[in-house]
Design a protein around this motif. Structure first.
Motif, PDB file in Angstrom:
ATOM      1  N   LEU A   5       0.833  -1.193   0.000  1.00 42.98           N
ATOM      2  CA  LEU A   5       0.000   0.000   0.000  1.00 42.98           C
ATOM      3  C   LEU A   5       0.872   1.249   0.000  1.00 42.98           C
ATOM      4  N   PRO A   6       0.488   2.274  -0.760  1.00 47.58           N
ATOM      5  CA  PRO A   6       1.228   3.541  -0.683  1.00 47.58           C
ATOM      6  C   PRO A   6       1.059   4.161   0.702  1.00 47.58           C
ATOM      7  N   MET A   7       1.952   5.079   1.041  1.00 49.66           N
ATOM      8  CA  MET A   7       1.975   5.634   2.388  1.00 49.66           C
ATOM      9  C   MET A   7       0.639   6.259   2.782  1.00 49.66           C
ATOM     10  N   LEU A   8       0.014   7.014   1.863  1.00 43.80           N
ATOM     11  CA  LEU A   8      -1.236   7.677   2.201  1.00 43.80           C
ATOM     12  C   LEU A   8      -2.327   6.660   2.519  1.00 43.80           C
ATOM     13  N   SER A   9      -2.387   5.588   1.758  1.00 42.87           N
ATOM     14  CA  SER A   9      -3.389   4.549   2.016  1.00 42.87           C
ATOM     15  C   SER A   9      -3.117   3.868   3.349  1.00 42.87           C
ATOM     16  N   ALA A  10      -1.830   3.615   3.626  1.00 49.64           N
ATOM     17  CA  ALA A  10      -1.460   2.985   4.893  1.00 49.64           C
ATOM     18  C   ALA A  10      -1.854   3.879   6.065  1.00 49.64           C
ATOM     19  N   MET A  11      -1.591   5.174   5.937  1.00 45.31           N
ATOM     20  CA  MET A  11      -1.948   6.109   7.003  1.00 45.31           C
ATOM     21  C   MET A  11      -3.456   6.145   7.214  1.00 45.31           C
ATOM     22  N   ASN A  12      -4.198   6.047   6.104  1.00 43.52           N
ATOM     23  CA  ASN A  12      -5.659   6.063   6.249  1.00 43.52           C
ATOM     24  C   ASN A  12      -6.145   4.786   6.928  1.00 43.52           C
ATOM     25  N   GLY A  13      -5.451   3.674   6.684  1.00 43.44           N
ATOM     26  CA  GLY A  13      -5.785   2.436   7.381  1.00 43.44           C
ATOM     27  C   GLY A  13      -5.542   2.557   8.878  1.00 43.44           C
ATOM     28  N   VAL A  14      -4.433   3.196   9.231  1.00 50.05           N
ATOM     29  CA  VAL A  14      -4.142   3.437  10.651  1.00 50.05           C
ATOM     30  C   VAL A  14      -5.214   4.340  11.248  1.00 50.05           C
ATOM     31  N   ARG A  15      -5.594   5.375  10.515  1.00 49.20           N
ATOM     32  CA  ARG A  15      -6.642   6.291  10.993  1.00 49.20           C
ATOM     33  C   ARG A  15      -7.929   5.528  11.304  1.00 49.20           C
ATOM     34  N   LYS A  16      -8.306   4.619  10.405  1.00 50.96           N
ATOM     35  CA  LYS A  16      -9.536   3.849  10.617  1.00 50.96           C
ATOM     36  C   LYS A  16      -9.429   2.995  11.878  1.00 50.96           C
ATOM     37  N   GLN A  17      -8.301   2.307  12.054  1.00 46.84           N
ATOM     38  CA  GLN A  17      -8.144   1.436  13.215  1.00 46.84           C
ATOM     39  C   GLN A  17      -8.091   2.218  14.528  1.00 46.84           C
ATOM     40  N   LEU A  18      -7.458   3.397  14.474  1.00 42.78           N
ATOM     41  CA  LEU A  18      -7.370   4.227  15.680  1.00 42.78           C
ATOM     42  C   LEU A  18      -8.645   5.030  15.907  1.00 42.78           C
ATOM     43  N   ARG A  19      -9.536   5.044  14.906  1.00 46.11           N
ATOM     44  CA  ARG A  19     -10.817   5.715  14.992  1.00 46.11           C
ATOM     45  C   ARG A  19     -10.683   7.224  15.159  1.00 46.11           C
ATOM     46  N   HIS A  20      -9.699   7.773  14.428  1.00 48.19           N
ATOM     47  CA  HIS A  20      -9.527   9.216  14.412  1.00 48.19           C
ATOM     48  C   HIS A  20     -10.528   9.844  13.441  1.00 48.19           C
ATOM     49  N   GLY A  21     -10.983  11.048  13.763  1.00 49.31           N
ATOM     50  CA  GLY A  21     -11.936  11.728  12.902  1.00 49.31           C
ATOM     51  C   GLY A  21     -11.333  12.185  11.593  1.00 49.31           C
ATOM     52  N   ASP A  22     -10.051  12.513  11.595  1.00 53.36           N
ATOM     53  CA  ASP A  22      -9.399  12.946  10.357  1.00 53.36           C
ATOM     54  C   ASP A  22      -7.940  12.504  10.363  1.00 53.36           C
ATOM     55  N   LEU A  23      -7.337  12.560   9.191  1.00 47.79           N
ATOM     56  CA  LEU A  23      -5.960  12.073   9.026  1.00 47.79           C
ATOM     57  C   LEU A  23      -4.952  12.969   9.732  1.00 47.79           C
ATOM     58  N   LYS A  24      -5.305  14.229   9.933  1.00 50.49           N
ATOM     59  CA  LYS A  24      -4.390  15.154  10.603  1.00 50.49           C
ATOM     60  C   LYS A  24      -4.046  14.669  11.998  1.00 50.49           C
ATOM     61  N   THR A  25      -5.035  14.151  12.716  1.00 44.19           N
ATOM     62  CA  THR A  25      -4.773  13.620  14.059  1.00 44.19           C
ATOM     63  C   THR A  25      -3.835  12.433  13.999  1.00 44.19           C
ATOM     64  N   THR A  26      -4.031  11.565  13.010  1.00 50.01           N
ATOM     65  CA  THR A  26      -3.184  10.376  12.879  1.00 50.01           C
ATOM     66  C   THR A  26      -1.735  10.747  12.618  1.00 50.01           C
ATOM     67  N   THR A  27      -1.507  11.771  11.793  1.00 50.28           N
ATOM     68  CA  THR A  27      -0.132  12.143  11.460  1.00 50.28           C
ATOM     69  C   THR A  27       0.644  12.624  12.677  1.00 50.28           C
ATOM     70  N   LEU A  28      -0.063  13.088  13.723  1.00 49.16           N
ATOM     71  CA  LEU A  28       0.635  13.519  14.930  1.00 49.16           C
ATOM     72  C   LEU A  28       1.382  12.364  15.593  1.00 49.16           C
ATOM     73  N   TYR A  29       0.964  11.146  15.303  1.00 50.33           N
ATOM     74  CA  TYR A  29       1.611   9.971  15.891  1.00 50.33           C
ATOM     75  C   TYR A  29       2.941   9.644  15.223  1.00 50.33           C
ATOM     76  N   PHE A  30       3.242  10.280  14.099  1.00 50.20           N
ATOM     77  CA  PHE A  30       4.373   9.848  13.294  1.00 50.20           C
ATOM     78  C   PHE A  30       5.448  10.914  13.166  1.00 50.20           C
ATOM     79  N   GLY A  31       5.676  11.663  14.241  1.00 50.52           N
ATOM     80  CA  GLY A  31       6.762  12.629  14.210  1.00 50.52           C
ATOM     81  C   GLY A  31       8.113  11.933  14.125  1.00 50.52           C
ATOM     82  N   VAL A  32       9.077  12.617  13.543  1.00 52.24           N
ATOM     83  CA  VAL A  32      10.414  12.034  13.380  1.00 52.24           C
ATOM     84  C   VAL A  32      11.291  12.426  14.565  1.00 52.24           C
ATOM     85  N   ARG A  33      12.138  11.501  14.991  1.00 50.79           N
ATOM     86  CA  ARG A  33      13.045  11.768  16.109  1.00 50.79           C
ATOM     87  C   ARG A  33      14.347  12.375  15.592  1.00 50.79           C
ATOM     88  N   GLU A  34      14.997  13.147  16.440  1.00 56.88           N
ATOM     89  CA  GLU A  34      16.306  13.700  16.114  1.00 56.88           C
ATOM     90  C   GLU A  34      17.300  12.580  15.836  1.00 56.88           C
TER      91      GLU A  34
END
Length: 319
Positions: free
Chosen positions: A280-309
């Motif tokens: 799956l492309p990244m956007l589709s994968a992120m949307n799958g995560v959003r569905k499982q986490l039951r987030h209202g929008d993808l913006k909330t899901t992306t907060l989980y994927f910050g990059v570390r220093e």
């Protein structure tokens, strides 16, 4: 059971304590018990501040912009108060204001001058594969348990179910505590979860997940009623109990400061990786995560994927 009555007919000089009247109003407006409890906790926090500042008991009709400004100035100056906690208290006070206006206790919104603060950079809270391997090993063999009695062995089995629903379904702590047996669909390999705002949604889980849950149902106390996860007396487990068990597991595995919500973040990362490995492309994968986490929008899901220093540093070194 909260009393049912028309809150708008109450006189401004309330004949019952204002917290009871506020709770009744929240109940009438379909707020869930956990939400009502959270609102009451926050508004009582403000009430205690008001009473210290003014040397008099707080009542909703006494709310004013001056005290609210002082209250949030103290919140903002206190480095131990998280921005999320500060914003939650503001949201709770706004609901209190809505009620106070509805019953005629005040005529304006004294919180209008207070704005939400930005959460800023969100630090990833997932745990590494090495940490998860150590944690899973501790959960599997029960090495964190203090004794080897039958009772502690039972607790170990119960804790494996807690661990399973948080790492295998990404549930929030209150969702795990609130699961009922009726929320399980063994035919479709799904669980139904009541999340934030009382919204119910399904979460896909593995067949192995459901097999382990089925085995647990044979051990669950007969007095448990609807609750899926209980103590040995059949009482529904509390969020405080879950936090303590997760902390014990983390300490035994040598994983510092392990929090239940870390497991939800870790689930998001592992699910995203699994979906992308399936092509799956990244956007589709992120949307799958959003569905499982039951987030209202993808913006909330992306907060989980910050990059570390450390991740940036490692990438720079191998370029």
């Amino acid at each position: 059971m909260l009393a049912q009555f028309d809150i708008t007919q109450l006189d401004v000089a309330l004949t019952i304590h204002w917290t009871e009247a506020f709770a009744a109003w929240l109940h009438e407006h379909d707020r869930r018990p956990n939400t009502i409890s959270a609102y009451l906790q926050d508004v009582r926090h403000f009430a205690m501040f008001f009473e210290r500042e003014n040397d008099q008991a707080f009542a909703p009709g006494l709310m004013n912009a001056t005290d609210i400004k002082k209250y949030f100035a103290r919140q903002d100056a206190d480095k131990d108060v998280a921005v999320s906690s500060r914003n939650r208290r503001l949201a709770s006070l706004k609901v209190l204001v809505e009620w106070a206006v509805a019953i005629g206790a005040i005529e304006y919104d004294p919180t209008v001058c207070i704005k939400r603060q930005s959460l800023g950079q969100v630090i990833p809270r997932d745990r590494s594969l090495d940490e998860m391997a150590r944690l899973n090993s501790v959960v599997a063999d029960g090495s964190y348990l203090r004794c080897e009695s039958d009772g502690h062995a039972w607790l170990g089995q119960r804790d494996r179910v807690i661990w399973l629903v948080m790492t295998g379904a990404g549930l929030r702590i209150h969702e795990a505590a609130g699961l009922d047996v009726d929320d399980l669909d063994f035919d479709a390999n799904k669980i139904f979860v009541i999340g934030k705002g009382g919204k119910k949604a399904d979460v896909d889980v593995s067949m192995e997940f459901m097999n382990e849950i089925a085995a647990w149902l044979q051990l669950r106390p007969v007095s448990a009623g609807k609750a899926l996860i209980t103590d040995q007396d059949g009482n529904r487990i509390t969020t405080g109990q879950i936090r303590r068990r997760i902390q014990m597991i983390g300490e035994a595995a040598g994983v510092k400061d392990l929090k239940p919500h870390d497991l939800r973040h870790t689930y998001a990362y592992l699910l995203s990786d699994a979906l992308m490995k399936m092509g799956l492309p990244m956007l589709s994968a992120m949307n799958g995560v959003r569905k499982q986490l039951r987030h209202g929008d993808l913006k909330t899901t992306t907060l989980y994927f910050g990059v570390r220093e450390s991740q940036i540093r490692a990438a720079v070194e191998v370029m």
